[in-house]
Each structure stands twice: as C-alpha cells, then as structure tokens.
Design a protein around this motif. Structure first.
Motif, PDB file in Angstrom:
ATOM      1  N   THR A  83      34.115  -1.238   6.722  1.00 43.46           N
ATOM      2  CA  THR A  83      34.068  -2.012   6.918  1.00 43.46           C
ATOM      3  C   THR A  83      33.069  -2.920   6.387  1.00 43.46           C
ATOM      4  O   THR A  83      32.837  -4.422   5.663  1.00 43.46           O
ATOM      5  N   HIS A  84      32.011  -2.192   7.217  1.00 43.71           N
ATOM      6  CA  HIS A  84      30.332  -3.351   7.105  1.00 43.71           C
ATOM      7  C   HIS A  84      30.483  -3.085   5.235  1.00 43.71           C
ATOM      8  O   HIS A  84      29.591  -3.885   4.684  1.00 43.71           O
ATOM      9  N   ASN A  85      30.310  -1.769   4.931  1.00 41.98           N
ATOM     10  CA  ASN A  85      30.046  -1.611   3.544  1.00 41.98           C
ATOM     11  C   ASN A  85      30.972  -2.718   2.413  1.00 41.98           C
ATOM     12  O   ASN A  85      29.973  -3.406   1.758  1.00 41.98           O
ATOM     13  N   ALA A  86      31.749  -2.548   3.299  1.00 40.67           N
ATOM     14  CA  ALA A  86      33.182  -3.993   1.969  1.00 40.67           C
ATOM     15  C   ALA A  86      32.556  -5.510   2.065  1.00 40.67           C
ATOM     16  O   ALA A  86      32.490  -6.317   1.044  1.00 40.67           O
ATOM     17  N   ARG A  87      32.269  -5.425   3.478  1.00 40.63           N
ATOM     18  CA  ARG A  87      31.902  -7.025   3.714  1.00 40.63           C
ATOM     19  C   ARG A  87      30.269  -7.527   2.824  1.00 40.63           C
ATOM     20  O   ARG A  87      30.313  -8.154   2.261  1.00 40.63           O
ATOM     21  N   VAL A  88      29.775  -6.744   2.324  1.00 34.28           N
ATOM     22  CA  VAL A  88      28.728  -6.375   1.121  1.00 34.28           C
ATOM     23  C   VAL A  88      29.091  -7.231  -0.060  1.00 34.28           C
ATOM     24  O   VAL A  88      28.187  -8.229  -0.497  1.00 34.28           O
ATOM     25  N   LEU A  89      30.507  -7.243  -0.250  1.00 40.54           N
ATOM     26  CA  LEU A  89      30.584  -7.702  -2.030  1.00 40.54           C
ATOM     27  C   LEU A  89      31.923  -8.719  -1.033  1.00 40.54           C
ATOM     28  O   LEU A  89      31.273  -9.224  -1.828  1.00 40.54           O
ATOM     29  N   SER A  90      32.734  -8.299   0.097  1.00 40.88           N
ATOM     30  CA  SER A  90      33.551  -9.143  -0.049  1.00 40.88           C
ATOM     31  C   SER A  90      32.925 -10.717   0.350  1.00 40.88           C
ATOM     32  O   SER A  90      33.133 -11.787   0.821  1.00 40.88           O
ATOM     33  N   ASP A  91      32.073 -10.534   1.319  1.00 37.07           N
ATOM     34  CA  ASP A  91      31.040 -11.920   2.031  1.00 37.07           C
ATOM     35  C   ASP A  91      30.427 -12.548   0.567  1.00 37.07           C
ATOM     36  O   ASP A  91      30.052 -13.875   0.476  1.00 37.07           O
ATOM     37  N   ALA A  92      30.204 -11.892  -0.313  1.00 35.46           N
ATOM     38  CA  ALA A  92      29.189 -12.171  -1.648  1.00 35.46           C
ATOM     39  C   ALA A  92      30.474 -13.045  -2.702  1.00 35.46           C
ATOM     40  O   ALA A  92      29.811 -13.986  -3.554  1.00 35.46           O
ATOM     41  N   GLY A  93      31.715 -13.128  -3.007  1.00 33.70           N
ATOM     42  CA  GLY A  93      32.663 -13.017  -3.785  1.00 33.70           C
ATOM     43  C   GLY A  93      33.448 -12.446  -4.915  1.00 33.70           C
ATOM     44  O   GLY A  93      33.723 -12.391  -5.366  1.00 33.70           O
ATOM     45  N   ALA A  94      32.194 -11.520  -4.174  1.00 31.40           N
ATOM     46  CA  ALA A  94      32.687 -10.028  -5.500  1.00 31.40           C
ATOM     47  C   ALA A  94      33.830  -9.018  -5.249  1.00 31.40           C
ATOM     48  O   ALA A  94      34.488  -8.003  -5.897  1.00 31.40           O
ATOM     49  N   ALA A  95      34.858  -9.521  -4.341  1.00 31.52           N
ATOM     50  CA  ALA A  95      35.273  -8.290  -4.132  1.00 31.52           C
ATOM     51  C   ALA A  95      36.528  -9.283  -2.764  1.00 31.52           C
ATOM     52  O   ALA A  95      35.669  -9.123  -2.080  1.00 31.52           O
ATOM     53  N   HIS A  96      37.887  -8.404  -3.021  1.00 29.91           N
ATOM     54  CA  HIS A  96      38.990  -8.826  -1.300  1.00 29.91           C
ATOM     55  C   HIS A  96      38.801  -7.678  -0.511  1.00 29.91           C
ATOM     56  O   HIS A  96      38.766  -6.669  -1.135  1.00 29.91           O
ATOM     57  N   LEU A  97      38.394  -7.832   0.709  1.00 29.86           N
ATOM     58  CA  LEU A  97      38.198  -6.902   2.004  1.00 29.86           C
ATOM     59  C   LEU A  97      40.106  -6.853   2.238  1.00 29.86           C
ATOM     60  O   LEU A  97      40.293  -8.152   3.211  1.00 29.86           O
ATOM     61  N   LEU A  98      40.658  -5.610   2.192  1.00 26.27           N
ATOM     62  CA  LEU A  98      42.164  -5.454   2.554  1.00 26.27           C
ATOM     63  C   LEU A  98      42.008  -4.750   3.172  1.00 26.27           C
ATOM     64  O   LEU A  98      41.999  -2.869   3.191  1.00 26.27           O
ATOM     65  N   PRO A  99      42.596  -5.068   4.956  1.00 28.90           N
ATOM     66  CA  PRO A  99      42.455  -3.700   5.768  1.00 28.90           C
ATOM     67  C   PRO A  99      44.166  -2.077   5.001  1.00 28.90           C
ATOM     68  O   PRO A  99      44.779  -2.755   4.458  1.00 28.90           O
ATOM     69  N   ASP A 100      43.775  -1.251   5.779  1.00 28.34           N
ATOM     70  CA  ASP A 100      44.791   0.244   5.245  1.00 28.34           C
ATOM     71  C   ASP A 100      45.671  -0.702   5.504  1.00 28.34           C
ATOM     72  O   ASP A 100      47.096   0.038   5.222  1.00 28.34           O
ATOM     73  N   ALA A 101      45.885  -1.152   7.247  1.00 30.00           N
ATOM     74  CA  ALA A 101      47.690  -0.996   7.423  1.00 30.00           C
ATOM     75  C   ALA A 101      47.742  -2.300   6.764  1.00 30.00           C
ATOM     76  O   ALA A 101      49.370  -2.224   6.198  1.00 30.00           O
ATOM     77  N   GLU A 102      47.024  -3.016   5.941  1.00 33.70           N
ATOM     78  CA  GLU A 102      48.288  -3.767   4.813  1.00 33.70           C
ATOM     79  C   GLU A 102      47.958  -3.802   4.147  1.00 33.70           C
ATOM     80  O   GLU A 102      48.955  -3.909   2.828  1.00 33.70           O
ATOM     81  N   THR A 103      47.921  -2.500   3.048  1.00 30.17           N
ATOM     82  CA  THR A 103      47.486  -2.164   1.961  1.00 30.17           C
ATOM     83  C   THR A 103      49.042  -1.188   1.997  1.00 30.17           C
ATOM     84  O   THR A 103      49.588   0.080   1.513  1.00 30.17           O
ATOM     85  N   THR A 104      50.066  -2.362   0.757  1.00 21.61           N
ATOM     86  CA  THR A 104      51.689  -1.753   0.669  1.00 21.61           C
ATOM     87  C   THR A 104      51.619  -2.465  -0.905  1.00 21.61           C
ATOM     88  O   THR A 104      51.040  -2.482  -1.815  1.00 21.61           O
ATOM     89  N   ALA A 105      52.580  -1.265  -1.372  1.00 18.41           N
ATOM     90  CA  ALA A 105      52.727  -2.078  -2.459  1.00 18.41           C
ATOM     91  C   ALA A 105      52.671  -3.985  -3.019  1.00 18.41           C
ATOM     92  O   ALA A 105      52.971  -3.626  -4.065  1.00 18.41           O
ATOM     93  N   ASP A 106      53.699  -3.866  -2.042  1.00 19.24           N
ATOM     94  CA  ASP A 106      53.988  -5.722  -2.138  1.00 19.24           C
ATOM     95  C   ASP A 106      52.758  -6.277  -1.754  1.00 19.24           C
ATOM     96  O   ASP A 106      52.653  -7.331  -2.458  1.00 19.24           O
ATOM     97  N   ARG A 107      52.294  -6.167  -1.042  1.00 23.45           N
ATOM     98  CA  ARG A 107      50.859  -7.089  -0.680  1.00 23.45           C
ATOM     99  C   ARG A 107      49.908  -6.665  -1.605  1.00 23.45           C
ATOM    100  O   ARG A 107      49.455  -7.815  -2.482  1.00 23.45           O
ATOM    101  N   LEU A 108      50.053  -5.448  -2.700  1.00 25.16           N
ATOM    102  CA  LEU A 108      48.882  -5.364  -3.244  1.00 25.16           C
ATOM    103  C   LEU A 108      49.944  -6.339  -4.723  1.00 25.16           C
ATOM    104  O   LEU A 108      48.590  -6.884  -5.329  1.00 25.16           O
ATOM    105  N   MET A 109      50.649  -6.385  -4.903  1.00 22.55           N
ATOM    106  CA  MET A 109      51.496  -7.200  -5.969  1.00 22.55           C
ATOM    107  C   MET A 109      50.998  -7.963  -6.218  1.00 22.55           C
ATOM    108  O   MET A 109      50.670  -8.767  -6.898  1.00 22.55           O
ATOM    109  N   ALA A 110      50.920  -8.838  -4.446  1.00 25.84           N
ATOM    110  CA  ALA A 110      51.079  -9.967  -4.553  1.00 25.84           C
ATOM    111  C   ALA A 110      49.355 -10.197  -4.360  1.00 25.84           C
ATOM    112  O   ALA A 110      48.489 -11.806  -5.266  1.00 25.84           O
TER     113      ALA A 110
END
Length: 402
Positions: A306-333
């Motif tokens: 999560t700390h690694n991911a924030r290096v990019l998400s804080d810069a606007g280069a990525a979206h951080l999506l928690p593992d528990a929320e990673t479903t087909a419907d959430r990804l599609m949206a």
C-alpha cells in the motif's frame, strides 16, 4: 597483476528482490565485463530458476524467513542466521569476493552477516517504501545503505545516511520507447485491430484475486471488440483460467498467459495495467509511464505494498484499489471510463515521476565498485594486497555520472 571485480549478491524469495539483483549484475557487467558475480539464495524461492536462467551461479544456504507467522519456530531464527551467515562467509572467501550486496528477502541478511564475519564491505538495497525485516536487521551490520524510495529512510537504522538510487530495472525497461515498440508488441500478443489493452499482472506467480476479477470482467465484456484483456495467471492457474474464459464465451476478448517473459512488450502493448504493487512493479510503471490500477497484496509485511502504491497514486499516476474491493463489477466501473478516455490515460502516464529508476542499476553498481576499491588505492590502481585492479578511471567516471 590484475584482480577482477568480485561481487556476491544476496537476493531471493520473490521476483521483487531477484529481478533488481539481476539488473545490478547486468550493470556491473556493463561496467566491468570480466567481473565475477554470483548470487546467494535458498532452495525454496524463484531464485532457483531465475538466477541460473540468467547465467549466474547460485549458492544456496540454509535460512528461514524473518516471519512472525513462524510462531514457536521463530526461536530457531538466530541459530539459522548464524549457520547461514557462516555458509555465506565461506562463499565469499571461496570466490575471493571484494564486496557483498543484500537486495532484500530472507537470503539477503546472511550475505551481509557473512561479509561482516569475513571483514568485507557490504551494501544493502531496500526496494520497498516500508523496509522488510531482513534489511531492517542487515542495516545494523553495514553503514552502506541504498534505497529505492525516500520514504523508507526513516524505518532503517542509519537510514538518514542512505543514498536514494531508485529501483534497479532491466536495461530493456530503462530504455523502453513504448510508442516505437507498440506495433511489435500488439503483433506479439495477437491484439485485435483497434482494441485497447487491459493488462492484468499479478506478480511473479500471478494473483488469484486479480485473475478472478479479470475472468468476471471478460465475461461481462464478452461481446465487445474494442477492448482486449491480457491476463497473466502464473503457471498453476493457467489451464483453469482458460477453461473459465471459454465457458464464459469470453475467449475472443481475453487471453490468459502463464508468464510475461518480455515485460518491455507487455508495457508497450498495455493501455492500462491492473496489478499488485510490489516495489519492482511500481518502479517499472514509473519508469515507463504506464497508467495503472494498483491492488496492494493485503498480507504483505508492514502493508508495504500500500505504501509502494501511494508513490504513484499520490501523484495521480495510478488508482489505488483495495484487494477486498477488487471485483469484476468494481473494475468495470473504474477501468471502463479510463479505457474510453485516452487523454486521461495519457495524463496519468505523464504524472508518473520516473525518478532515478532508469539509472538505479548503474548508480548502485557505482556504489558497489567504490566499496570494492579501498579509498587509499584510488590514485594507485591497486588493491590492498598490492595487485593491480580493474581501471579506476571507470569508477571515477561513474561517480561523476551519479
């Protein structure tokens, strides 16, 4: 008499430690073509195939993970560390090593301890924003520390003196021109004409959560011809994933592969990546400017992904999506609107800070080389035994470029 550069690198467990170690070895060979380089690992990790496959000798030692989940077995750790440290000392002496490097992962600590026992200089490289336990221990044994991300300094003994060199990546990634390689990459992965590519990359062995979500998304998009899903499953899940895609009627919109041997082609073909947030992956994304949805592995020690991911998400280069929320419907949206908006994807790619990652292997190699040459010998081009070493002018040149 000329003494070749001799280096032993400790790296193992996962690709996140091994691939940067191989990138360092590659940089050392570019600098000193006849350098003697070998690796230390265990019999349990990916190093048993990746390191010999890259053409380097692998010495294995008896070491157990720095893992609280060991329970009562954690009391075996000090004895195991002393035993493996002594084994590494023998490796270092047998190879005539001048310096040892620990790249993280539990094979790394014995190498640094073995160097301490042998009276040799050593350096550790910490790849994660939150240091692993092996390097937290090893940092107490050497004053020479390099880090990939500034934010890890505060969590390491002596971290205030660490050099931020970035994360060593392979030359193919460091020099990648996505636009120039794109047509070749689309042919290599048989991408349909006009389709945007969503790459699922779950790390060295794949990720069940990402594969599950990818199959579900492919089923929902099975009638689309403007998107193509490339799913790296890892070898164990490949056949089951292919069957599920076929059963869902999604065989035309998605392709499952066991490995991605050419990550340069994978990044060139991808319009968007859904992946874990290992440090090597984050560094590669930052270097190549590929936009991403990062799904940190929830059980990583210290939640470091999560700390690694924030290096990019804080810069606007990525979206951080928690593992528990990673479903087909959430990804599609989430990814549907992104794939439909090339301008937004391009802006995410531009937001990534490439930092030093493209140069990190050479910067770390320069640090290793400097440690291999006693400072009082820089003007004499000889080692502490009086033997001539490799040309010190290269080392001075690397210092200038660093």
């Amino acid at each position: 008499m000329r003494t070749p550069l001799s280096v032993v690198i400790g790296a193992g467990g996962t690709g996140g430690h091994i691939y940067p170690g191989l990138a360092l070895a590659e940089a050392l060979r570019r600098a000193v073509p006849d350098a003697v380089i070998s690796f230390v690992g265990t019999e349990r990790g990916l190093e048993t195939t990746l390191i010999p496959g890259a053409g380097y000798p692998l010495h294995t030692v008896d070491m157990i993970p720095f893992d609280p989940a060991l329970g009562a077995k954690r009391y075996l750790l000090p004895a195991a560390l002393l035993r493996s440290g002594a084994q590494c000392r023998s490796v270092l002496r047998g190879q005539g090593a001048q310096v040892a490097v620990g790249m993280g992962g539990y094979p790394s600590a014995p190498v640094i301890l073995g160097a301490r026992m042998a009276g040799l200089p050593s350096v550790i490289h910490e790849s994660n924003a939150v240091p692993g336990r092996a390097n937290q221990f090893a940092a107490r044994l050497t004053p020479h520390i390099a880090v990939a991300f500034d934010r890890s300094r505060a969590r390491l003994s002596g971290g205030q003196h660490a050099d931020t060199v970035g994360m060593p990546v392979s030359a193919r990634i460091a020099d990648l021109d996505r636009a120039a390689l794109r047509d070749e990459a689309r042919r290599a992965f048989a991408v349909p004409e006009g389709a945007r590519v969503l790459l699922f990359n779950g790390g060295s062995l794949g990720a069940a959560r990402l594969t599950e979500a990818a199959v579900g998304l492919a089923a929902r998009w099975r009638h689309r011809r403007d998107v193509h899903l490339l799913i790296k499953t890892g070898p164990a899940a490949l056949e089951a994933t292919r069957r599920r895609l076929t059963d869902a009627g999604a065989g035309q919109v998605a392709r499952a592969v066991p490995y991605l041997d050419r990550m340069d082609l994978a990044y060139a073909v991808a319009d968007l990546v859904v992946c874990r947030a290992g440090s090597a992956t984050v560094a590669e994304l930052a270097t190549t400017g590929v936009p991403a949805v990062l799904v940190p592995y929830p059980h990583a020690p210290g939640d470091h992904q999560t700390h690694n991911a924030r290096v990019l998400s804080d810069a606007g280069a990525a979206h951080l999506l928690p593992d528990a929320e990673t479903t087909a419907d959430r990804l599609m949206a989430l990814v549907g609107p992104l794939l439909a908006d090339p301008g937004r994807l391009a802006a995410m790619g531009r937001a990534a800070d490439p930092g030093n990652h493209a140069r990190a292997a050479d910067l770390l190699a320069a640090k290793v080389i400097r440690l291999a040459i006693p400072s009082h010998d820089h003007g004499h081009n000889c080692d502490h035994h009086g033997n001539h070493t490799y040309d010190h002018n290269y080392d001075l040149g690397m210092e200038k470029s660093a």
